[in-house]
Design an enzyme around this catalytic site. Structure first.
Site, PDB file in Angstrom:
ATOM      1  N   SER A  31       0.800  -1.269   0.076  1.00  0.00           N
ATOM      2  CA  SER A  31       0.067   0.051   0.107  1.00  0.00           C
ATOM      3  C   SER A  31       0.733   1.059  -0.024  1.00  0.00           C
ATOM      4  O   SER A  31       0.330   2.357  -0.323  1.00  0.00           O
ATOM      5  CB  SER A  31      -1.003  -0.013   1.299  1.00  0.00           C
ATOM      6  OG  SER A  31      -0.273  -0.074   2.465  1.00  0.00           O
ATOM      7  N   HIS A  75      -0.360   5.950   6.583  1.00  0.00           N
ATOM      8  CA  HIS A  75      -0.057   5.913   5.458  1.00  0.00           C
ATOM      9  C   HIS A  75       0.433   7.261   4.886  1.00  0.00           C
ATOM     10  O   HIS A  75      -0.076   8.352   5.308  1.00  0.00           O
ATOM     11  CB  HIS A  75      -1.088   5.352   4.355  1.00  0.00           C
ATOM     12  CG  HIS A  75      -1.103   3.847   4.505  1.00  0.00           C
ATOM     13  ND1 HIS A  75      -1.779   3.229   5.429  1.00  0.00           N
ATOM     14  CD2 HIS A  75      -0.652   2.725   3.472  1.00  0.00           C
ATOM     15  CE1 HIS A  75      -1.793   1.963   5.378  1.00  0.00           C
ATOM     16  NE2 HIS A  75      -0.902   1.457   4.205  1.00  0.00           N
TER      17      HIS A  75
END
Length: 263
Positions: A41, A245
């Protein structure tokens, strides 16, 4: 009359000379780079915006930013949210070939269960957090090196002439600031786990003659709890998948220049 004829002759010669020079100067060569972007990711761009598909690929992820800026001869973006070393080997390496000249990859965090570690740290408190990171570190030390070596060897076998750039994970927290939420002990322990993961990844990359691109230095000052612009999403209860993230700014300001320098 003579001056007029001389001027005309001079202009004609100049035009002819310019034409000859133009023909003799080669056009800018088309790129010969054939680029394949692998990974999890952090490579697919979760959290960077405009993600699409089950793999959550974003045009703001560092592979796409580099491809847009450099116009390679071919670009294949197969990084996928949730990927592990095993799933990269099983589902992504088929896009490599002997004609591939550039490969990027960020992977390893899911192999040691980092998402579960962060959930434990947020929900269950400091002692549970420290225990969870310790367990993840033990797993990283014992299981991750052979998994990375097997993956890297498989990449080299499929793309024997490619430059392979292995890109790290950023440390999440600035410690020397006031920051509500997790305790300093938990934050330091999480950072310790990330540093171990990156160091193990670096060792495996170097052993396989790959380039290791470290994003930790460029993220300093932009971590969670830092005073600068945050390049990482904090815990987001509305969309937990983007928590921890890189933001679009983290991809463009941190990951992209780090990768570009390593290419």
């Amino acid at each position: 009359m003579l001056r007029s004829r001389l001027a005309t002759l001079t202009m004609s010669l100049a035009t002819a000379l310019a034409s000859v020079i133009a023909l003799a100067t080669p056009a800018q060569a088309a790129s010969t780079v054939r680029y394949v972007a692998l990974g999890d990711s952090y490579a697919s761009g979760v959290g960077a915006g405009n993600e699409s598909g089950s793999c959550r690929r974003s045009p703001n992820a560092y592979p796409s930013l580099w491809a847009t800026a450099n116009a390679p001869a071919s670009y294949t973006f197969v990084a996928c949210s949730g990927a592990t070393t095993t799933s990269v080997r099983d589902t992504q390496l088929g896009y490599l070939s002997t004609s591939t000249t550039l490969v990027s990859i960020t992977v390893g965090g899911n192999d040691v269960g980092f998402s579960d570690v962060m959930t434990t740290c947020v929900v269950y408190g400091e002692s549970a957090c420290v225990a969870a990171v310790n367990a993840a570190e033990d797993k990283a030390r014992t299981e991750l090196p052979p998994k990375l070596n097997n993956l890297y060897q498989a990449i080299r076998a499929r793309a024997p002439s490619a430059r392979v750039v292995v890109i790290a994970y950023p440390v999440f927290y600035r410690i020397d600031t006031y920051c509500p939420g997790l305790s300093d002990t938990s934050r330091m322990k999480i950072n310790e786990g990330i540093n171990l993961l990156d160091d193990i990844t670096k060792n495996a990359a170097v052993q396989n003659s790959f380039v290791f691109a470290d994003v930790r230095p460029i993220f300093r000052g932009n971590e969670l709890c830092a005073y600068g612009e945050k390049w990482l999403h904090a815990l987001n209860w509305a969309d937990t998948s983007i928590s921890y993230h890189p933001t679009a700014a983290g991809q463009s300001g941190g990951y992209y220049p780090t990768f570009a320098r390593a290419v």
